[in-house]
Enzyme design. Structure first.
Site, PDB file in Angstrom:
ATOM      1  N   ASN A 186       0.812  -1.217   0.000  1.00  0.00           N
ATOM      2  CA  ASN A 186       0.000   0.000   0.000  1.00  0.00           C
ATOM      3  C   ASN A 186       0.844   1.265   0.000  1.00  0.00           C
ATOM      4  O   ASN A 186       0.347   2.353   0.248  1.00  0.00           O
ATOM      5  CB  ASN A 186      -0.908   0.019   1.237  1.00  0.00           C
ATOM      6  CG  ASN A 186      -1.923  -1.087   1.195  1.00  0.00           C
ATOM      7  OD1 ASN A 186      -2.522  -1.347   0.170  1.00  0.00           O
ATOM      8  ND2 ASN A 186      -2.096  -1.766   2.328  1.00  0.00           N
ATOM      9  N   HIS A 212       3.079   2.079   2.150  1.00  0.00           N
ATOM     10  CA  HIS A 212       3.321   2.591   3.490  1.00  0.00           C
ATOM     11  C   HIS A 212       4.496   1.837   4.089  1.00  0.00           C
ATOM     12  O   HIS A 212       4.830   0.747   3.644  1.00  0.00           O
ATOM     13  CB  HIS A 212       2.070   2.429   4.368  1.00  0.00           C
ATOM     14  CG  HIS A 212       0.956   3.310   3.926  1.00  0.00           C
ATOM     15  ND1 HIS A 212      -0.122   2.843   3.235  1.00  0.00           N
ATOM     16  CD2 HIS A 212       0.789   4.645   4.048  1.00  0.00           C
ATOM     17  CE1 HIS A 212      -0.924   3.849   2.945  1.00  0.00           C
ATOM     18  NE2 HIS A 212      -0.396   4.958   3.424  1.00  0.00           N
ATOM     19  N   CYS A 232       3.048   6.297   8.606  1.00  0.00           N
ATOM     20  CA  CYS A 232       3.909   7.254   7.912  1.00  0.00           C
ATOM     21  C   CYS A 232       4.214   6.701   6.528  1.00  0.00           C
ATOM     22  O   CYS A 232       3.932   5.540   6.234  1.00  0.00           O
ATOM     23  CB  CYS A 232       5.172   7.576   8.702  1.00  0.00           C
ATOM     24  SG  CYS A 232       6.297   6.215   8.940  1.00  0.00           S
TER      25      CYS A 232
END
Lengths: 393, 393
Positions: free
Chosen positions: B294, B296, B331
């Site tokens: 994804n 991430h 993050c």
């Protein structure tokens, strides 16, 4: 993940400079190929004794040589019992020299008179990238791992540093000089890959190791790799000549082949002109987990740094097809590095769309300018149709 | 190595704030435990039909539930053929529900009516640190991998994001809220470890997954781990309640156990007072290979960052015995982080020698101060006698 290989450094032997990187995963020697392969084994024992083992659990080199001669070339050969490889204990070799295939937990076995090591690997979820395919770094991990496993299964490897018995006595370790990897297709998550690896003499100054990665079902070649190793003294960090004892030790494990599986790229990798670099990552520092057993930076970390300097826009649409590396000097925990890259194929780094193949030259250097590693990468435009399918299974 | 898990983030459901991190490796749900476990399966088919499969290749939840009831609790259960797990194809489940143990290439099989997944893993050379022992990060990789493998072998996992069929239809993914790992002994290179994992309802807001790592020869427990997961919408990044269809889907795979294998550490992890931190690493940025599917940052990368902030002098003499993590916010590629740690056990970070156990609190935060993750680590003085032996094999 920390590993045993790594530690590029530079030292001298007999006034010559040589480039290399330590590697527990290789079993090469600086030797004279012809004398090694043509040598007549001495003090051979009776056939009965060939099946026995010496007190340290390793059949001597001349014995192994004779067994090689006695066995038909297509007879499968198993030189270790499962306890040996599973526990990593240097226990006695098995008496079963027949074609019994002993698949260990790691899935490894010996073929072709024990000269070729074969192992199946299953691509794990932690080895894949965002495209569900095995990452290049994971592939390199398996180069090291299968090389070490061959050393364990044959009993050639006797200490945790990947050295033979004689090397260990003489405080010698393996160092990688060059590495060349070509990937035709990256295997996907849960796919099973069959890896073959073997060693052979390479020129006057080293020994090579080759690998083939195949689709275990179709036999399709997925990747090939070739590496050249030399030996280094662990303390002095100087290259070492190979004494007769080591030559004898290694001889039964060395394939009689003329050339590596990947033909050398004839084009020399030029030192990258720093001012002409397209991409630059600075302030690169290894973490504690990037250190190998000798407290030097691992091989795989160098490759991470090289790939960090490749434009992300390229990676989104291209697959890494080939990488050639020449190790120049080691670095350690306190080193701060720069990773530079320059596109050497036609076009600029901003417009890749017109090119099916893109090439880069790479340089890893210390901030003081000292060269650590030279490399070349070849990237091929990804087949997006195939990619879509890999997301659903 | 890039992987599928990761992506800590924070969102809200019904006005509540919840902490979590995406994880393809978990199969938990936000559900009401008692209603789930006591529910009477509806529209059950005849016993003949139970052995059939629906057109998508998955036996429906009520069918599985009935099979669970029909089978003796000690009957071993195999719910997948080897093609299923080896290829990652979502093929039909096998008709062989008997005690036939189908060890796949990955070495996995189902036990206890299919509720427990067991897999042997062999510690590889690229998974070990300088002490020849499996690294903590490698251990975490296998938490994720075995969880995913259970999903594949049972057919519960139907897309590459680790979601069930209904979750996938509703664009939902799994996110980790907390992770707790206790390691009694790290396995060494080539050692074979038996991993068991299972899921269970955890409170009102999530489902848990536990793991036991054992020495495959002696049965000695090497490590335990417990994780709690919740569900999140992939697009909106908000937590989601679990619809009935998902509850039905998951029910046959959920263990009826009261509490996790690791009892919760009663002491709440306080937010670390930044000015009081003993150790601080700044300017931490993920590389492209740290990104999950994804895009991430992966879970394992967070742990690398935490460990980077622990004094090297400690690591040289202490083993990481336990880690507790609470994920606060996600993050991404552009994030720049700080990793802070503070010794919470008695003594200063400069003098560890008097302590057999040392504890740290940890904080990962963005440079703007926003909290990403809270953690606690417990370190135990290493038995140096044992360590020497592990270098020779």
């Amino acid at each position: 993940m920390s590993n045993l290989t790594g530690t590029p450094t530079r030292s001298s032997v007999g006034g010559r400079r040589a480039d290399y990187s330590t590697a527990a995963g290789g079993f090469p020697v600086r030797l004279h190929v012809q004398s090694l392969l043509r040598k007549t084994p001495s003090s051979l024992k009776s056939p009965e004794k060939i099946m026995k083992h010496d007190e340290m659990g390793i059949v001597s080199a001349p014995e192994r040589k004779l067994v090689k001669q006695l066995r038909a070339s297509n007879t499968r050969f198993s030189a270790a019992d499962s306890t040996l490889a599973v526990n990593g204990k240097n226990k006695k070799l098995t008496d079963d020299w027949e074609s019994k295939k002993l698949d260990l937990v790691a899935g490894g076995r010996l073929l072709q008179d024990g000269l070729v090591y074969r192992q199946n690997i299953s691509v794990r979820s932690f080895e894949i990238g965002g495209d569900r395919k095995m990452s290049f770094g994971a592939l390199l991990n398996h180069l090291q791992d299968t090389a070490l496993n061959q050393g364990i299964i044959t009993g050639l490897l006797v200490d945790g540093f990947g050295s033979t018995r004689e090397m260990s006595r003489n405080n010698l370790i393996w160092v990688v000089s060059t590495l060349h990897v070509v990937v035709d297709r990256y295997p996907t998550w849960t796919e099973v890959v069959e890896v073959d690896t073997w060693m052979y003499a390479s020129g006057k100054n080293g020994l090579g190791r080759d690998w083939i990665f195949r689709d275990s079902k179709t036999g399709e070649t997925l990747a090939n790799a070739t590496s050249v190793y030399v030996m280094m003294n662990r303390e002095t960090r100087k290259l070492s000549k190979i004494a007769k004892e080591m030559r004898d030790e290694l001889e039964p494990y060395v394939m009689d082949c003329e050339r590596p599986i990947i033909n050398k790229d004839g084009r020399k990798i030029q030192k990258l002109d720093v001012s002409a670099a397209d991409q630059r990552c600075t302030g690169l520092s290894p973490g504690w987990k990037d250190m190998d057993i000798n407290q030097h930076v691992s091989n795989v970390k160098y490759i991470d740094w090289i790939l960090e300097s490749v434009p992300h826009s390229l990676m989104e649409r291209y697959d890494l097809n080939a990488m050639t590396l020449e190790y120049k000097k080691e670095c350690d925990m306190d080193s701060v590095l720069q990773s530079l890259s320059k596109r050497v194929s036609e076009g600029s780094t901003d417009s890749f769309s017109a090119s099916k193949v893109v090439e880069f030259d790479h340089l890893l250097r210390l901030e003081n300018g000292r060269e650590i590693l030279r490399g070349r990468t070849v990237w091929k435009l990804r087949d997006t149709n195939n990619r879509v399918n890999s997301y659903i299974y």
